[in-house]
Design a protein around this motif. Sequence first.
Motif, PDB file in Angstrom:
ATOM      1  N   THR A 261      37.615  53.941  64.319  1.00  0.00           N
ATOM      2  CA  THR A 261      38.203  55.007  65.141  1.00  0.00           C
ATOM      3  C   THR A 261      38.539  56.213  64.278  1.00  0.00           C
ATOM      4  OG1 THR A 261      39.112  53.453  66.766  1.00  0.00           O
ATOM      5  CG2 THR A 261      40.133  55.627  66.641  1.00  0.00           C
ATOM      6  N   GLU A 262      39.158  55.969  63.140  1.00  0.00           N
ATOM      7  CA  GLU A 262      39.484  57.068  62.232  1.00  0.00           C
ATOM      8  C   GLU A 262      38.205  57.742  61.751  1.00  0.00           C
ATOM      9  OE1 GLU A 262      41.104  59.919  59.970  1.00  0.00           O
ATOM     10  OE2 GLU A 262      42.116  58.673  61.457  1.00  0.00           O
ATOM     11  N   GLY A 263      37.154  56.945  61.554  1.00  0.00           N
ATOM     12  CA  GLY A 263      35.872  57.519  61.144  1.00  0.00           C
ATOM     13  C   GLY A 263      35.316  58.470  62.191  1.00  0.00           C
ATOM     14  N   ILE A 264      35.471  58.119  63.467  1.00  0.00           N
ATOM     15  CA  ILE A 264      35.015  59.002  64.547  1.00  0.00           C
ATOM     16  C   ILE A 264      35.776  60.321  64.501  1.00  0.00           C
ATOM     17  CG2 ILE A 264      35.017  59.313  67.057  1.00  0.00           C
ATOM     18  CD1 ILE A 264      34.515  56.255  67.257  1.00  0.00           C
ATOM     19  N   LEU A 265      37.104  60.230  64.368  1.00  0.00           N
ATOM     20  CA  LEU A 265      37.926  61.438  64.357  1.00  0.00           C
ATOM     21  C   LEU A 265      37.590  62.315  63.148  1.00  0.00           C
ATOM     22  CD1 LEU A 265      41.391  59.894  65.367  1.00  0.00           C
ATOM     23  CD2 LEU A 265      39.661  60.936  66.842  1.00  0.00           C
ATOM     24  N   SER A 266      37.390  61.679  61.994  1.00  0.00           N
ATOM     25  CA  SER A 266      37.067  62.441  60.779  1.00  0.00           C
ATOM     26  C   SER A 266      35.696  63.097  60.883  1.00  0.00           C
ATOM     27  CB  SER A 266      37.118  61.517  59.553  1.00  0.00           C
ATOM     28  OG  SER A 266      38.416  61.009  59.354  1.00  0.00           O
ATOM     29  N   ALA A 267      34.729  62.364  61.447  1.00  0.00           N
ATOM     30  CA  ALA A 267      33.380  62.921  61.603  1.00  0.00           C
ATOM     31  C   ALA A 267      33.396  64.111  62.558  1.00  0.00           C
ATOM     32  CB  ALA A 267      32.421  61.839  62.098  1.00  0.00           C
ATOM     33  N   LEU A 268      34.146  63.995  63.642  1.00  0.00           N
ATOM     34  CA  LEU A 268      34.259  65.123  64.564  1.00  0.00           C
ATOM     35  C   LEU A 268      34.930  66.311  63.895  1.00  0.00           C
ATOM     36  CD1 LEU A 268      35.246  63.300  67.899  1.00  0.00           C
ATOM     37  CD2 LEU A 268      33.053  64.367  67.348  1.00  0.00           C
ATOM     38  N   ASP A 269      35.968  66.036  63.114  1.00  0.00           N
ATOM     39  CA  ASP A 269      36.609  67.117  62.345  1.00  0.00           C
ATOM     40  C   ASP A 269      35.577  67.850  61.502  1.00  0.00           C
ATOM     41  OD1 ASP A 269      39.222  66.717  63.200  1.00  0.00           O
ATOM     42  OD2 ASP A 269      39.750  65.387  61.547  1.00  0.00           O
ATOM     43  N   TRP A 270      34.733  67.071  60.826  1.00  0.00           N
ATOM     44  CA  TRP A 270      33.786  67.651  59.874  1.00  0.00           C
ATOM     45  C   TRP A 270      32.777  68.559  60.563  1.00  0.00           C
ATOM     46  CZ3 TRP A 270      28.435  66.336  58.680  1.00  0.00           C
ATOM     47  CH2 TRP A 270      27.973  66.974  57.516  1.00  0.00           C
ATOM     48  N   ILE A 271      32.305  68.171  61.753  1.00  0.00           N
ATOM     49  CA  ILE A 271      31.292  68.997  62.415  1.00  0.00           C
ATOM     50  C   ILE A 271      31.912  70.104  63.276  1.00  0.00           C
ATOM     51  CG2 ILE A 271      29.481  67.262  62.393  1.00  0.00           C
ATOM     52  CD1 ILE A 271      30.076  66.718  65.338  1.00  0.00           C
ATOM     53  N   GLY A 272      33.233  70.237  63.210  1.00  0.00           N
ATOM     54  CA  GLY A 272      33.860  71.382  63.863  1.00  0.00           C
ATOM     55  C   GLY A 272      34.582  71.102  65.156  1.00  0.00           C
ATOM     56  N   ILE A 273      34.674  69.831  65.564  1.00  0.00           N
ATOM     57  CA  ILE A 273      35.445  69.462  66.749  1.00  0.00           C
ATOM     58  C   ILE A 273      36.745  68.855  66.234  1.00  0.00           C
ATOM     59  CG2 ILE A 273      35.445  68.136  68.900  1.00  0.00           C
ATOM     60  CD1 ILE A 273      32.406  68.161  68.828  1.00  0.00           C
ATOM     61  N   SER A 274      37.689  69.700  65.951  1.00  0.00           N
ATOM     62  CA  SER A 274      38.872  69.280  65.204  1.00  0.00           C
ATOM     63  C   SER A 274      39.964  68.712  66.097  1.00  0.00           C
ATOM     64  CB  SER A 274      39.421  70.466  64.400  1.00  0.00           C
ATOM     65  OG  SER A 274      39.725  71.543  65.262  1.00  0.00           O
ATOM     66  N   ARG A 275      40.756  67.840  65.517  1.00  0.00           N
ATOM     67  CA  ARG A 275      41.881  67.240  66.229  1.00  0.00           C
ATOM     68  C   ARG A 275      42.837  68.332  66.717  1.00  0.00           C
ATOM     69  NH1 ARG A 275      42.459  61.855  62.366  1.00  0.00           N
ATOM     70  NH2 ARG A 275      40.766  62.657  61.085  1.00  0.00           N
ATOM     71  N   GLY A 276      43.317  68.146  67.915  1.00  0.00           N
ATOM     72  CA  GLY A 276      44.214  69.129  68.497  1.00  0.00           C
ATOM     73  C   GLY A 276      43.508  70.160  69.351  1.00  0.00           C
ATOM     74  N   SER A 277      42.162  70.222  69.228  1.00  0.00           N
ATOM     75  CA  SER A 277      41.409  71.211  70.014  1.00  0.00           C
ATOM     76  C   SER A 277      40.788  70.591  71.258  1.00  0.00           C
ATOM     77  CB  SER A 277      40.312  71.847  69.154  1.00  0.00           C
ATOM     78  OG  SER A 277      39.355  70.878  68.757  1.00  0.00           O
ATOM     79  N   TYR A 278      41.012  69.285  71.454  1.00  0.00           N
ATOM     80  CA  TYR A 278      40.470  68.605  72.624  1.00  0.00           C
ATOM     81  C   TYR A 278      41.548  67.727  73.245  1.00  0.00           C
ATOM     82  CZ  TYR A 278      39.705  65.180  68.862  1.00  0.00           C
ATOM     83  OH  TYR A 278      39.856  64.369  67.769  1.00  0.00           O
ATOM     84  N   GLU A 279      41.254  67.202  74.420  1.00  0.00           N
ATOM     85  CA  GLU A 279      42.182  66.309  75.094  1.00  0.00           C
ATOM     86  C   GLU A 279      41.899  64.877  74.655  1.00  0.00           C
ATOM     87  OE1 GLU A 279      42.782  64.954  79.651  1.00  0.00           O
ATOM     88  OE2 GLU A 279      42.901  67.142  79.319  1.00  0.00           O
TER      89      GLU A 279
END
Length: 469
Positions: free
Chosen positions: A54-72
Amino acid sequence: MTVRVRFAPSPTGMFHVGGARSALQNWIYAKQQGGVFVLRIEDTDAARNKPEWTEGILSALDWIGISRGSYEGPYFQSENAGEHRAAATRLYESGRAYYCDCTREDVQARTGSQYQGYDGYHRDRGLGPGPGHALRFRTPDEGVTVVVDLIRGEPTFENKLIEDFVIARGDGSPVFLLANVVDDMTMGITHVIRAEEHLPNTPKQQLLWDALGVKPPVWAHVPVVVNEKRQKLSKRRDKVALEAYRDEGYLAGAMRNYLMLLGWAPSGDREIVPWSVIEDEFRLDEVNPSPAFFDEKKLRAFNGEYIRALPVAEFVEACQPWLTGTGTIAPPPWQPDEFDADAFAAVAPLAQTRIAVLSEIVPNVDFLFLASPMIDEAAWTKTMKDGSGELLDAAVTAFEALESWDAESLKSTLEAVGAERGLKLGKTQAPVRVAVTGRTVGLPLFESLEVLGRERTLTRIRAARLRLP
């Protein structure tokens, strides 16, 4: 109506590049429509789920520009189990589902083949709930289910060819098909943008939406991503983990750009474009439904272009994880106190034009920071021929006499050494390069010697000479 899209990965392994593409497509579409991007972690496979995934998913999304806090979200599918069971109960009570205690072997025995679907044996037998009683959806006997798809038009499925599929297991737990539909309903998802591989499930899910009395979402099934043999990318066979590309030194901008080209292209004869252009021009209805080839060689070329476009200062900063061994990056072969930031800054512009991924910076500059070069023995054997010892002796003598230790002086001096022996510069400098850097290829030799310095250069050439007859 506010557009609401969702990205719903399962935390059962590394983050797939195909999933990253779907996430970006959902992200851009939501942004274009002034909508909401929802992240839902489908974590009901308890045996395979791990918190680190799960943390890997969040980190990968952060890396490609879909950062935590910018989505629901993230929401977790397991937290909605009560709604899943309630929906199953409603379908049973409304007559849209029925209980069945047939095993797989029972079905095969009646049909005479393991390839035949369920034959509706318990449709009207009045079996109630109980241990081992699975709940099956009562598929309409007639008519068709039309899936209106922004990419694929209107795929049409005959209802009589859709078996009465299971929506809850014998222990009462809903299966993925029902859980997925209920989650989308609960979260108000208006558009489902996902991979083509889910299309066969879509008529079943649309029937569930209809049976639960809710209008189905807008569907868009993007093309499957394949390898060079036109096989669907597989975790077991292909390099598909986004984290692997990140840790090898691919830039997030290059990866985003390339992933968005899998099935779509910006206007004009161009592929490498600013992200703002992709965000502005991307259209779901322009996505090509044909399989999209994930060409790692092309991605590598993309990345090289992105690296060369960086300002030098940004390139130096981007290389730091590989130079210092931070995060998930393996430590370099030199000790921390051996690294010379000024020396690296001096050669960075030269290295920037020669590498395609950031991890390649290490073998290009390691000779600057090690006490002695890491000799590639194959390169040594290929280069150190008869006469190489005498050539190295002459190079040492000529370099010792230099008044100015700079690239131009080093080049003209070694060129003269070779000319005296009837050798062109390429043949002359090859033994010197291997002696000093350990390799036959790398950064421009004379600029490298200038940064390395007189004393270290001469020490290495002398050490190489001692290995020769």
